[in-house]
Design an enzyme around this catalytic site. Structure first.
Site, short mmCIF file in Angstrom:
data_model
loop_
_atom_site.label_atom_id
_atom_site.label_comp_id
_atom_site.label_asym_id
_atom_site.label_seq_id
_atom_site.Cartn_x
_atom_site.Cartn_y
_atom_site.Cartn_z
N ILE A 29 6.90 -8.92 -21.03
CA ILE A 29 5.55 -8.92 -20.45
C ILE A 29 4.96 -10.31 -20.55
O ILE A 29 5.02 -10.92 -21.62
CB ILE A 29 4.69 -7.89 -21.21
CG1 ILE A 29 5.14 -6.48 -20.78
CG2 ILE A 29 3.22 -8.11 -20.98
CD1 ILE A 29 4.23 -5.40 -21.26
N CYS A 30 4.40 -10.80 -19.46
CA CYS A 30 3.78 -12.12 -19.46
C CYS A 30 2.59 -12.13 -20.42
O CYS A 30 1.65 -11.35 -20.27
CB CYS A 30 3.32 -12.50 -18.06
SG CYS A 30 2.36 -14.02 -18.06
N ILE A 31 2.65 -13.01 -21.39
CA ILE A 31 1.64 -12.98 -22.46
C ILE A 31 0.25 -13.37 -21.94
O ILE A 31 -0.75 -12.77 -22.33
CB ILE A 31 2.08 -13.89 -23.65
CG1 ILE A 31 1.13 -13.71 -24.83
CG2 ILE A 31 2.21 -15.35 -23.26
CD1 ILE A 31 1.66 -14.26 -26.13
#
Lengths: 143, 97
Positions: free
Chosen positions: A90-92
């Site tokens: 997941i893109c932080i």
């Protein structure tokens, strides 16, 4: 290239990565991504990484509680992750903006609780670049 | 050769039109989700000599399976067929705006 084995043709297994840009409850595309991932694995292909970006990060939100008669995509991603040891990233930055935090991030940002679903990891956009570089195919699910 | 995935209806999105503008000879088009409504749109006629596929489950979910069967040149595929198309084409471009 395919090779022939008698009367049928064997297509070599390929390394795929998926990019998912949509939340589970907004459009069909996250469900399509899950369906495609299952089809890839059952056809014997490898999934190098599934990268969740933009609203797609909601797929890793463990406190979403959809009605029991509706699909629980987060749970299904987790089942698939356990079964195939998938790399669900997941893109932080997208996740922080929308409120999906790991324990560590919740503490760092001084938030009340963490809600990143087990089986998902937070990482930077570089992991999408890495996935593109290391996969033979990238398939994007958005909208 | 590119595989184009169109997932939005041409009656509510420019996805199909945008896709057709960059569609090259030898490319293939796969209609998924609301993209299957392209079966009812004139724009598809410009692809009469190209490979056009439709995801059967998404067409059936929208009551368009019978239509897909009579629109000439459309090939119905299942999820395994979708996977196979992806192995045969590169890159795979998704149109969803």
């Amino acid at each position: 290239m395919p090779r022939s084995a008698g009367h049928f043709t064997i297509w070599p297994a390929m390394k795929f990565s998926l990019a998912v840009y949509s939340a589970p409850h907004s459009t069909q595309s996250a469900a399509s991504a899950l369906r495609f991932a299952k089809a890839l694995l059952s056809e014997g292909h490898e999934i190098y990484r599934i990268f969740f970006y933009c609203d797609g990060i909601q797929n890793g939100n463990s406190i979403a509680a959809p009605p029991q008669d509706e699909a629980d995509l987060t749970g299904e991603w987790q089942d698939l992750q356990r079964q195939y040891n998938l790399d669900l990233v997941i893109c932080i930055a997208a996740a922080q903006r929308r409120g999906v935090l790991s324990q560590r991030e919740a503490e760092r940002q001084e938030k009340l609780s963490a809600n990143l679903a087990e089986g998902f990891e937070l990482a930077g956009l570089g992991q999408l670049t890495d996935a593109v570089a290391n996969s033979e195919r990238l398939v994007t699910f958005g909208g | 050769m590119t595989l184009h995935l169109v997932s939005k209806s041409p009656f509510s999105s420019s996805a199909l039109r945008d896709c057709l503008q960059s569609f090259a000879e030898g490319d293939a088009l796969l209609l998924i989700e609301d993209g299957v409504y392209a079966l009812r749109h004139d724009a598809l006629q410009t692809l009469q000599n190209s490979a056009v596929y439709c995801l059967e489950a998404d067409a059936a979910a929208r009551g368009q399976r019978e239509l897909a069967a009579i629109v000439s040149g459309i090939k119905m595929i299942d999820d395994a067929g979708w996977v196979k198309l992806c192995t045969q084409h590169n890159p795979i471009v998704s149109w969803f705006r």
